[in-house]
Design an enzyme around this catalytic site. Sequence first.
Site, PDB file in Angstrom:
ATOM      1  N   GLU A   1       0.841  -1.199   0.000  1.00  0.00           N
ATOM      2  CA  GLU A   1       0.000   0.000   0.000  1.00  0.00           C
ATOM      3  C   GLU A   1       0.870   1.240   0.000  1.00  0.00           C
ATOM      4  OE1 GLU A   1      -2.768   0.311   3.264  1.00  0.00           O
ATOM      5  OE2 GLU A   1      -3.285   2.383   2.744  1.00  0.00           O
TER       6      GLU A   1
ATOM      7  N   CYS B   1      -3.042  -0.590  29.531  1.00  0.00           N
ATOM      8  CA  CYS B   1      -1.807   0.195  29.660  1.00  0.00           C
ATOM      9  C   CYS B   1      -1.984   1.383  30.604  1.00  0.00           C
ATOM     10  CB  CYS B   1      -1.292   0.610  28.285  1.00  0.00           C
ATOM     11  SG  CYS B   1       0.461   1.027  28.346  1.00  0.00           S
TER      12      CYS B   1
ATOM     13  N   HIS C   1      -0.960  -4.197  25.599  1.00  0.00           N
ATOM     14  CA  HIS C   1      -2.124  -3.830  24.769  1.00  0.00           C
ATOM     15  C   HIS C   1      -2.725  -5.085  24.129  1.00  0.00           C
ATOM     16  CE1 HIS C   1      -1.682   0.570  24.882  1.00  0.00           C
ATOM     17  NE2 HIS C   1      -0.389   0.312  24.970  1.00  0.00           N
TER      18      HIS C   1
ATOM     19  N   GLU D   1      -5.479  -5.468  22.796  1.00  0.00           N
ATOM     20  CA  GLU D   1      -6.277  -5.151  21.590  1.00  0.00           C
ATOM     21  C   GLU D   1      -5.473  -5.350  20.313  1.00  0.00           C
ATOM     22  OE1 GLU D   1      -5.189  -2.976  23.832  1.00  0.00           O
ATOM     23  OE2 GLU D   1      -4.583  -1.059  22.949  1.00  0.00           O
TER      24      GLU D   1
HETATM   25  N1  GLN Z   1       1.749   6.861  29.336  1.00  0.00           N
HETATM   26  C1  GLN Z   1       1.938   5.567  29.860  1.00  0.00           C
HETATM   27  C2  GLN Z   1       3.376   5.085  29.730  1.00  0.00           C
HETATM   28  O1  GLN Z   1       4.122   5.610  28.946  1.00  0.00           O
HETATM   29  C3  GLN Z   1       0.996   4.575  29.215  1.00  0.00           C
HETATM   30  C4  GLN Z   1       1.272   4.344  27.781  1.00  0.00           C
HETATM   31  C5  GLN Z   1       0.135   3.702  27.032  1.00  0.00           C
HETATM   32  O2  GLN Z   1      -1.000   3.710  27.495  1.00  0.00           O
HETATM   33  N2  GLN Z   1       0.428   3.138  25.860  1.00  0.00           N
HETATM   34  O3  GLN Z   1       3.794   4.172  30.395  1.00  0.00           O
END
Ligand code: GLN
Length: 538
Positions: A141, A386, A515, A517
């Site tokens: 892409e 997170c 994460h 997700e």
């Molecule tokens: N700000 C937070 C950190 O740096 C969480 C980061 C996030 O949610 N990806 O650890």
Amino acid sequence: MTKFIFVVGGVMSGIGKGVTVASTARILKDYGFKVTAVKIDPYLNVDAGTMNPVEHGEVFVTDDGLETDQDIGNYERFADEDIPKENYMTTGLVYQSVINRERNLDYGGKCVQIIPHVTDEVESRLMRAAKKSKADFVLVEIGGTVGEYENLLFLETGRIMKLKMPGHVLFMLVSYFPIPKMIGEMKTKPTQHAVRSLNSAGIQPDIIIARSEMPLDQARKAKVSIFCNMRPQDIISAPDISSIYEVPVNFEKDNLGKRILEKLNLKSWEKDSRLWGNFVKKIKSSREPVKIGIIGKYFDSGKFTLADSYISVIEAVKHASWSLNRQPEITWLNAESYEKDLTKLEELKNFDGIIVPGGFGKRGVEGKIAAIKYARENNLPFLGLCYGLQLAVVEFARHVCGLKEAHTTEVRPATPYPVICTMTDQIGKIKKKEMGGTMRLGAYDCQLAKESLCAKLYGAKTISERHRHRYEVNNDYVSALVEKGLLVAGKNTKQDLVEIIEIPSHKFFVASQFHPELKSRPLNPHPLFKGFIKAAIV
Ligand code: GLN
């Protein structure tokens, strides 16, 4: 020999090039091919990690720790393949390597030029991506739209590759066919111009994906065929639809897969699209709603931006909900509104569950903490991602452990109770302002506590998940938190890092430092999201 399909956009951006690439990858995979997809972003940032999500959408992190564009997420979800870091490049990254090589005398004193040296660099990166994934097909892409100065270099690479590998390279143009209200008729002229523009770069499209409100009729196809120098069957209708996951099914109504295979002389392939077909049926048959609130802050340009900033979270909620025969109803809740008026928190009782997703900085933080408190006290299913975990720990420390001024050092460096603190190896990087690609990124293992809900949900002892953060739970406070009923459900034992927390006495209170997700797939919804939705619907 690997086949390359370059996908370029015509007329305007935002019409679904990424989903086109992802859907084409899905179709070819269902034909039994090994597929992968590459995204080229024509800007000077070296990666997507330093870009504001409001402007650029979500930063998608790969297993091997590159901060990439959200389209990579779509490729992973549709193709159900992990995409490695070789599959993402920006103009900045390409130029950086050419300039580094020049500084190392790798060009043997030659005059280093855009053509052939920069185009060669792009080509060799594409070849490396093909090799790494052992792909039969690489979809490429090219960001932006034809006619823009910025992506010419990449069009040129595609043109050269087609010349070098006749019969192995195709070009697909994703173009828009407007139906202006005052005319009430679908217009083909903008696409004719887009094709001319592509022609002037020495490229004739092999296939046009015709994005519009409606399918193209035969008359329009005939017209595009004559004016754009293409056969009518190579113009594939791509009308608006309610779910992006139907796109592969729709493309196949116009035989996209067969057209590609025929053009590349690959004739005798059997297709098996049962898995995808059943998944799409399930989307349509899921009727009863499940109401999920996402508490965010990237609101500045309205709802649409917000959806882009959290796209993987949204898709993960959808995958989990559909797998449980529910239709997700997602509502955006502005964290800052709770800071102005605490009574607004009452709206949370209208939801079956809430999510506090990832984020950075101080804006909206107190609102998120207030919402987490509400969820904890009212037994409302809560999933923290997170920053969501970090703020859940702050909330618990403040209101359950009595450490009133507890905070994360990201927001309040001088807090007397730094329950979330800067990771040791990040301190120097922050000081020196080395902010590009330096967070704790990508996949790390996590050991699950035997007695945890997470161990049950994953059905495993050790899991691997993707990260993107600079701050962590401060181990000095773990025993105080545990004493008051928090469970450390997951740990990275090598780095001695808290990865998951739970409150076992709660209906569903789970938060992860990683994460999840990013790893949810339509055909394989994520266990944490599934557990969350399950709790939300009982
Ligand atoms: N700000 C937070 C950190 O740096 C969480 C980061 C996030 O949610 N990806 O650890």
